[in-house]
Design an enzyme around this catalytic site. Structure first.
Site, PDB file in Angstrom:
ATOM      1  N   TRP A  59       0.825  -1.297  -0.105  1.00  0.00           N
ATOM      2  CA  TRP A  59       0.066   0.252   0.027  1.00  0.00           C
ATOM      3  C   TRP A  59       0.826   1.341   0.129  1.00  0.00           C
ATOM      4  CZ3 TRP A  59      -2.093   2.433   5.026  1.00  0.00           C
ATOM      5  CH2 TRP A  59      -1.323   2.468   6.154  1.00  0.00           C
ATOM      6  N   ASP A  60       2.131   0.997   0.280  1.00  0.00           N
ATOM      7  CA  ASP A  60       3.125   2.179   0.158  1.00  0.00           C
ATOM      8  C   ASP A  60       2.959   3.192  -1.065  1.00  0.00           C
ATOM      9  OD1 ASP A  60       3.941   0.228   2.044  1.00  0.00           O
ATOM     10  OD2 ASP A  60       6.032   0.616   2.020  1.00  0.00           O
ATOM     11  N   GLU A  70       0.124  -3.020  12.552  1.00  0.00           N
ATOM     12  CA  GLU A  70       0.408  -4.409  12.553  1.00  0.00           C
ATOM     13  C   GLU A  70       0.532  -5.212  13.763  1.00  0.00           C
ATOM     14  OE1 GLU A  70       3.094  -4.589   9.508  1.00  0.00           O
ATOM     15  OE2 GLU A  70       1.839  -4.446   7.899  1.00  0.00           O
ATOM     16  N   LYS A  79       1.666   0.493  16.293  1.00  0.00           N
ATOM     17  CA  LYS A  79       2.740   0.446  15.482  1.00  0.00           C
ATOM     18  C   LYS A  79       2.705   1.861  14.475  1.00  0.00           C
ATOM     19  CE  LYS A  79       5.155  -2.096  12.050  1.00  0.00           C
ATOM     20  NZ  LYS A  79       5.343  -3.086  11.005  1.00  0.00           N
ATOM     21  N   GLN A  80       1.902   2.127  13.955  1.00  0.00           N
ATOM     22  CA  GLN A  80       1.778   3.351  13.065  1.00  0.00           C
ATOM     23  C   GLN A  80       0.390   3.873  12.836  1.00  0.00           C
ATOM     24  OE1 GLN A  80       2.879   0.144  10.243  1.00  0.00           O
ATOM     25  NE2 GLN A  80       2.347   1.728   8.700  1.00  0.00           N
TER      26      GLN A  80
HETATM   27  C1  BGC Z   1       4.570  -1.617   7.617  1.00  0.00           C
HETATM   28  C2  BGC Z   1       3.619  -1.569   6.423  1.00  0.00           C
HETATM   29  C3  BGC Z   1       4.356  -1.341   5.228  1.00  0.00           C
HETATM   30  C4  BGC Z   1       5.369  -2.221   5.025  1.00  0.00           C
HETATM   31  C5  BGC Z   1       6.331  -2.102   3.782  1.00  0.00           C
HETATM   32  C6  BGC Z   1       5.745  -2.474   7.265  1.00  0.00           C
HETATM   33  O1  BGC Z   1       6.480  -2.514   8.392  1.00  0.00           O
HETATM   34  O2  BGC Z   1       3.921  -1.669   8.664  1.00  0.00           O
HETATM   35  O3  BGC Z   1       2.688  -0.738   6.626  1.00  0.00           O
HETATM   36  O4  BGC Z   1       3.343  -1.483   4.131  1.00  0.00           O
HETATM   37  O5  BGC Z   1       6.180  -2.258   6.097  1.00  0.00           O
HETATM   38  O6  BGC Z   1       6.837  -0.840   3.629  1.00  0.00           O
END
Ligand code: BGC
Length: 772
Positions: free
Chosen positions: A346-347, A489, A606-607
């Site tokens: 999704w980045d 996550e 986490k984010q």
């Molecule tokens: C993040 C995801 C991201 C992925 C790739 C993960 O650590 O939690 O949101 O898409 O890294 O960058």
């Protein structure tokens, strides 16, 4: 802002290092990555060192080994060039080194290195230059100069194509044909083991003594998966030996393939090796200029040039990793390392796409076209899971693949057992993120052709997926979404993740609006899509389900619950884990104290999840709600993903928390450019680099793509004097200047924009000035 690389006060395009730090090579390999969107090389040094990670990738050439996830194969190394002087291999840790300087030109991707090497009391001057061509997509060129300063010397060179590279031990290539053409060109042909993508790599060396071509033919040295050209030259004191290496790579999936990989590779190198290093570099510099630097301006006036270097660097890394072919997309780490296997997340839509939409819309178009091609894989995934429509893979490789995420990750610290990576199964918000990206692109470009040929179909298929994915809760009398992973996550198997539910709701609503609009305004297209997707039935389902889907509302404290249980969990002090750096093995600090099962039951994020939602849908929530949720969730967020900083910076700026905004902006800049030597070992963080652009333009520049149109509501940091930039909106270039007293907007055509709920109109070529 603390950088882990050297910079020059008067040069906005230079990063480097003035000491031969051979124990920290990996970070610079990624930062000085050279690429052109077709292929890319980590900047390992010409000579070998223990810790080096030699990586070269060609986009789209995925291969899958048994029981492993599909990945971009690490291709033969073409950078190597071993120099032996009077029998001694030149290495920075043999003898002594002075006047060392390694530099990288962000404007054209040229890397340079120079130093004096002293061995056995005798000194030699070394200079290196090299680049990946932006003008000729297959080409890599390097140049080395060696000059003995005290005495004559026998200099032996070994340079070639080394196919003994692996992806952390997995060898994707078969040992193919190695041969010499016309006494001068060495070539290796190989192919991937499973996907059978063929490659040919050809190299040519020109050796000159004090500028005179020695016309030397090489002696061949062959090994398994290796072919080298050997040369030996006696060089007098103060003479200069120059070696120019021309190398290229062709693959059987190349769009521009004329004959076969071997013939094309040889023919191209026969032609380009006639041209000088300087000529080919000039072409590259021009191509970079035309492709990106001239297209849009960003000028930051600040008390030092670090912000300018950071944004230039981010844009360099983005373009160097931007595919020139819509069958491919950008990996979370681009081609800058083996991390995330070249997979797309999704980045792309949620973090990188704004940059492309507003500055390079053609690339945004192509990145979304990849998702259109990906409907094949996404439909397959939906079908396999018992759903309808298209369910996009959490990790995508080839567009037609369904899910490419690996299944197993690190061992659990409590049980010692390998942890299953569930994202590929239940991190489902990606399907809304893709639809969101499409709609943002359409809003900003007004590209009707894309909408009708691809865009609407993507959104409708995503909406169809959600309509089939919702679960009816008969006790509560609503639809809900259980057993997912949201952007946070740390939490697995959650019910009604706020971000997931709101985005699913938005996707279905958007699908219904598209159907209504097509029915009314474009009966032909309506008919075509109706036959393909079943719009009559879908419309009814979307209206009914969207209206009955539970989306968590703010509670009495105005906090939106991140999921059904989050607010009931215990709280801990997360200060220790906030911004802590991952260790060499890529393990986050928090996982040394808790395993996932434990984190599942703690209010730690986490984010951004709720906060990201509030940023995307600011119109739906009051300022008070946004602020109260910021106060609730920001202290609980560890920023364990580099993607976390930029949304926090933008939201803080929106909320008037200006020093927080700047703090988060600096953190985003430091993800790769900062002092942490481990942070980029597996590759740079392309989503976070795009995040730097997002903070500068969407945050400080205040530019947003909204349902109502373009919004410009800037506020720049205290330490900046001004920010000047351009964007493209509906095919029109708009120049914006922001200072602390006013901002101005100018464009060639008439445009409208919104600022603090007021609509402004800019007349062609007239500067509209708004005082703060
Ligand atoms: C993040 C995801 C991201 C992925 C790739 C993960 O650590 O939690 O949101 O898409 O890294 O960058």
């Amino acid at each position: 802002m603390l950088f882990g690389v050297d910079t020059k006060p008067n040069d906005d395009w230079w990063i480097g290092r003035n000491e031969p730090d051979i124990h920290n090579l990996n970070k610079l390999e990624a930062l000085m990555f050279q690429g052109n969107g077709y292929f890319g090389i980590r900047s390992t040094l010409e000579e070998h060192y223990m810790e080096e990670k030699r990586d070269m990738f060609v986009l789209g050439t995925f291969d899958k080994y048994e029981n492993e996830a599909t990945e971009l194969p690490n291709l033969p190394d073409i950078v190597n060039l071993e120099i032996v002087i009077n029998g001694k291999v030149m290495k920075l840790n043999h003898g002594s080194v002075t006047q060392y300087q390694r530099g990288f030109n962000i404007k054209n991707g040229e890397m340079t290195r120079s130093f004096i090497w002293k061995y056995d009391g005798k000194a030699y001057r070394f200079k290196f230059w090299r680049f990946v061509s932006m003008a000729r997509r297959h080409l890599f060129v390097s140049k080395v100069e060696v000059a003995p300063l005290d005495d004559s010397a026998r200099i032996q060179i070994r340079s070639g194509i080394d196919g003994q590279q692996t992806n952390s031990g997995t060898q994707h290539l078969v040992d193919g044909t190695k041969r010499l053409f016309n006494a001068r060109f060495i070539q290796m042909q190989t192919r991937t083991q499973q996907s059978k993508v063929k490659f040919a790599l050809t190299e040519f060396h020109r050796l000159c003594l004090n500028g005179t071509d020695l016309n030397m033919n090489p002696r061949l040295k062959l090994n398994r998966r290796q072919i080298y050209a050997d040369y030996s030259v006696d060089v007098d004191k103060e003479q200069t030996l120059t070696i120019v290496k021309y190398a290229n790579i062709f693959s059987s999936i190349d769009k521009d393939l004329k004959d076969n990989v071997s013939k094309d590779s040889l023919a191209e190198l026969e032609q380009t090796s006639q041209l000088s290093y300087d000529k080919l570099l000039a072409e590259t510099t021009q191509a970079w200029d035309e492709k990106v630097w001239q297209k849009s301006l960003i000028k930051i006036s600040s008390h030092n040039n670090k912000p300018q270097i950071a944004i230039n660097f981010a844009r360099y890394q983005l373009l160097a990793n931007t595919p020139q072919d819509w069958r491919m997309n950008i990996g979370a780490k681009g081609m800058t390392g083996e991390g995330y296997k070249g997979h797309t997340f999704w980045d792309t839509e949620m973090f990188m796409l704004p940059y492309y939409i507003l500055t390079l819309p053609q690339y945004a178009h192509d990145l979304l076209k990849y998702r259109y091609l990906g409907l094949v894989g996404a439909k397959k995934k939906a079908h396999e899971n018992g759903y309808r429509g298209a369910q996009y893979p959490w990790e995508a490789a080839l567009p037609e693949d369904a899910e490419s995420a690996p299944i197993w990750g690190n061992a659990d610290i409590v049980t010692g057992k390998p942890m299953k990576i569930l994202s590929g199964f239940i991190e489902q918000h990606i399907t809304s993120d893709v639809a969101f990206g499409v709609m943002q692109y359409l809003q900003a470009t007004g590209d009707k052709t894309f909408a009708h040929e691809m865009g609407y179909e993507i959104v409708l298929q995503c909406a169809k997926f959600w309509a089939s994915r919702l679960e009816w809760n008969s006790q509560k009398n609503y639809y809900e979404i259980t057993d997912v992973i949201g952007p946070d996550e740390y939490k697995e198997h959650v019910s009604n993740d706020a971000y997931t539910n709101y985005m699913a709701h938005w996707t279905m609503k958007c699908g219904a609006d598209i159907i209504a609009d097509l029915r009314q305004n474009d009966p032909k297209d309506y008919k075509r899509l109706n036959e393909k997707i079943g719009l009559e039935e879908l419309y009814k389902a979307l209206i009914q389900r969207a209206s009955m889907l539970y989306v968590p509302s703010p509670n009495e404290q105005l906090v939106i619950p991140q999921d059904d249980n989050y607010l009931s969990y215990k709280k801990i002090d997360v200060t220790k884990y906030k911004n802590s750096e991952k260790d060499k093995e890529d393990v986050s600090e928090i996982f040394k104290d808790f395993d996932l099962k434990e984190l599942d039951k703690i209010q730690v994020t986490k984010q951004p999840d709720v906060l990201l939602l509030l940023l995307l849908f600011e119109d739906k929530f009051s300022k008070q709600i946004i602020k109260d949720n910021w106060d609730y969730y920001e202290p609980k967020t560890t920023h364990d993903s580099s993607l976390s900083y930029s949304p926090h910076a933008i939201l803080a700026n929106d909320l008037g928390l200006y020093s927080k905004a700047f703090e988060y902006y600096e953190k985003a800049c430091q993800v790769d450019l900062g002092t942490n030597q481990e942070s980029s070992v597996k590759g740079t963080h392309i989503g976070s680099l795009a995040g730097i652009w997002n903070v500068v333009i969407e945050g400080f520049g205040g530019v947003r793509i909204t349902d109502k149109g373009l919004r410009i509501q800037p506020h720049i940091p205290k330490s900046w004097q001004s920010l000047e930039f351009s964007i493209i909106w509906k095919n029109t270039k708009i120049n914006i200047f922001v200072s602390h007293k006013y901002f101005s907007v100018m464009s060639k055509k008439k445009i409208k924009f919104i600022c603090h709920d007021h609509i402004y109109q800019v007349e062609p070529d007239e500067k509209l000035l708004i005082e703060f």
